[in-house]
Write an enzyme that holds these catalytic residues in place. Structure first.
Site, short mmCIF file in Angstrom:
data_model
loop_
_atom_site.label_atom_id
_atom_site.label_comp_id
_atom_site.label_asym_id
_atom_site.label_seq_id
_atom_site.Cartn_x
_atom_site.Cartn_y
_atom_site.Cartn_z
N GLU A 250 0.89 -1.17 0.00
CA GLU A 250 0.00 0.00 0.00
C GLU A 250 0.92 1.21 0.00
O GLU A 250 1.59 1.50 0.99
CB GLU A 250 -0.92 -0.03 1.22
CG GLU A 250 -2.12 0.90 1.09
CD GLU A 250 -1.83 2.28 1.61
OE1 GLU A 250 -1.56 3.17 0.76
OE2 GLU A 250 -1.86 2.49 2.82
N CYS A 284 -1.63 8.79 2.91
CA CYS A 284 -1.49 8.32 1.54
C CYS A 284 -2.68 8.70 0.68
O CYS A 284 -2.56 8.87 -0.53
CB CYS A 284 -1.27 6.82 1.51
SG CYS A 284 -2.53 5.89 2.41
N GLU A 385 4.24 13.04 -4.89
CA GLU A 385 3.61 13.05 -3.58
C GLU A 385 4.42 13.91 -2.62
O GLU A 385 5.54 13.57 -2.26
CB GLU A 385 3.49 11.62 -3.04
CG GLU A 385 2.68 11.53 -1.76
CD GLU A 385 2.51 10.11 -1.28
OE1 GLU A 385 1.42 9.79 -0.78
OE2 GLU A 385 3.46 9.32 -1.40
#
Length: 492
Positions: A250, A284, A385
């Protein structure tokens, strides 16, 4: 100054190296604890302990129902210790006490859910096409599972792995982040108090290259579950595949939060703010790309700016604080570096873009909540990110353009859609390449709902009924009840 050793074989374990490392309180800017600095020797001890517990201990000898009862008992104990665990996480990663307490109070539900599934894993008998042959399918645990958790929600994201892995009958070695290990170590101690046999859950602290790699490549490790960056996930996957160990990953996201012209704008403002500035953007699933319809762009940005005027930065233990510090010094420096990148690319900063100098924030890792407009989706600020309180606003003209921009990303973890149009609410989420899509909501998760990503956001799913099968091997058993049958194992 608090000190923590590792937890191996049901007891505290000092590191073989005798070395320690500090943990910084992101609010005070001072070290508050030290942790055992593990290496390959401690990783080996933990994996061997887990392997013994799997092959010889009480855990595999229990019935599935008995294992479930242990997990129920653990859930009750975690509920009783929710405040303590929340305080540890606030000290370790600086997140809001209010948010951490909600997480810790919700944590027991994973163990109740998967505890209830322990004795619901059923095999099946198939109508095999071979005359005289009996065939059945059964499910068996892998053995030793290595679970590697990140620093942003350390215990919650470890639980997403530990609960189904234990329910499936595996034993587990957890490697928490070196930036936030305290709550996981206390969790291991509570597991022992709840009746989890020695060796069934172990925690090894230290740095990724020294401990994480050793755990993944250990010959007795059977499966790996990882949450973290795409860079870390790639390293884990490449190490694991050398021995053909299955992995679930993940990873990161650059999620699009899409606001259409017909949305309830006040609700959407709250959802957008929650999606990026809650948890200081350190999640996330953060809605770090805001896609706004041309016709409402200026009005909506103004509403965001007005709403954020009263946002309070400060002590995460204070109930009035809205935005906490960044959790780690490396992440703090990374976010600051993106301000220069955005400026060089021509992005227009309409809020923030600096380290916070507000009273009470001087010593901590505080960054002002930041909003950029004039963003092109090809800019680095829109593609990479940042993992901080930074929002990039992108215009779009119609549904097709919104979908195109949302999908034009190496990531595919999550997305949000804000609209009052029923048809759009139903059809648009199917067009977005992301593992989770919220409509008129954001950052909603549940132990019942599968979570994971498309593309570079990961492999596999956590949570939900199917997640327990991530930790089970499927086996075919053929039985010939009459050995006298001639050549029963022909292919056709």
């Amino acid at each position: 100054m608090q000190h923590y050793d590792m937890w191996i074989d049901g007891k505290w374990h000092a590191p073989e190296s005798k070395a320690t490392f500090p943990s910084l309180d992101p609010y005070t800017g001072k070290d508050w604890a030290t942790f055992a600095k593990g290496d390959f020797r401690d990783a080996d001890a933990a994996v061997r302990s887990a392997d013994r517990a799997f092959r010889e201990g009480d855990w595999p000898a229990m019935t599935a129902t008995q294992r479930g009862r242990v997990l129920y008992r653990l859930a009750d104990m975690l509920e009783a210790h929710a405040e303590e665990l929340a305080d540890l996480e606030v000290a370790d990663n600086g997140k809001l006490k209010a948010e951490m307490l909600v997480q810790m109070k919700y944590l027991p539900e994973w163990f109740r859910y998967y505890g209830g599934m322990c004795d619901k894993i059923e095999g099946r008998v198939t109508p095999i096409d071979k005359p005289g042959i009996f065939h059945q399918v059964v499910y068996e645990p892998y053995g030793v599972v290595v679970a590697i958790a990140p620093w942003n929600s350390p215990l919650l994201l470890a639980t997403w792995k530990v609960a189904p892995a234990l329910a499936a009958g595996n034993t587990v070695v957890v490697k928490p982040s070196e930036f936030s290990s305290a709550s996981t170590l206390r969790f291991a101690e509570i597991c022992h108090e709840a009746g989890l046999p020695p060796g069934v859950l172990n925690v090894v602290t230290g740095y990724g290259e020294e401990v994480g790699g050793a755990l993944v490549e250990h010959p007795l490790t059977s499966r790996v579950a990882f949450t973290g960056s795409d860079v870390g996930g790639r390293a884990v996957a490449l190490t694991a595949i050398k021995d053909f160990k299955p992995v679930s990953l993940e990873l990161g996201g650059k999620s699009a939060n899409i606001v259409f012209e017909d949305a309830n704008l006040d609700d959407a403002v709250k959802g957008v703010i929650s999606g990026i500035f809650a948890a200081t953007g350190q999640t996330c699933m953060a809605g770090s790309r805001l896609l706004v319809h041309d016709s409402i762009h200026d009005e909506f940005v103004e509403k965001l700016l007005v709403f954020m005027q009263d946002a309070k930065l400060g002590d995460p233990r204070n109930a009035e604080t809205n935005i906490a510090p960044v959790s780690t010094k490396p992440q703090f420096d990374k976010v600051l570096s993106f301000f220069e990148i955005a400026k060089a690319e021509g992005a227009k900063c309409v809020m923030g873009g600096t380290r916070s100098t507000r009273p009470g924030c001087e010593k901590g890792l505080f960054i002002e909540p930041t909003i950029y407009v004039g963003i092109d989706n090809r800019m680095r600020i829109a593609r990479e990110e940042v993992f901080g309180p930074v929002l990039s606003v992108i215009r779009f003209g119609n549904d097709d353009e919104a979908v195109e921009i949302a999908n034009d990303s190496p990531y595919g973890l999550a997305a949000g859609v804000w609209t009052r149009d029923l048809e759009r609410s139903i059809t648009l989420p199917r067009r977005i390449r992301a593992g989770t899509v919220w409509v008129n909501a954001y950052r909603v998760v549940s132990y019942l709902a599968p979570f994971g990503g498309f593309k570079q956001s990961g492999i596999g799913r956590e949570n939900g009924a199917a997640a327990i099968y991530e930790y089970l091997e499927e086996k075919s058993i053929f039985i010939n009840p009459k050995p006298g049958i001639a050549n029963p194992f022909v292919l056709s």
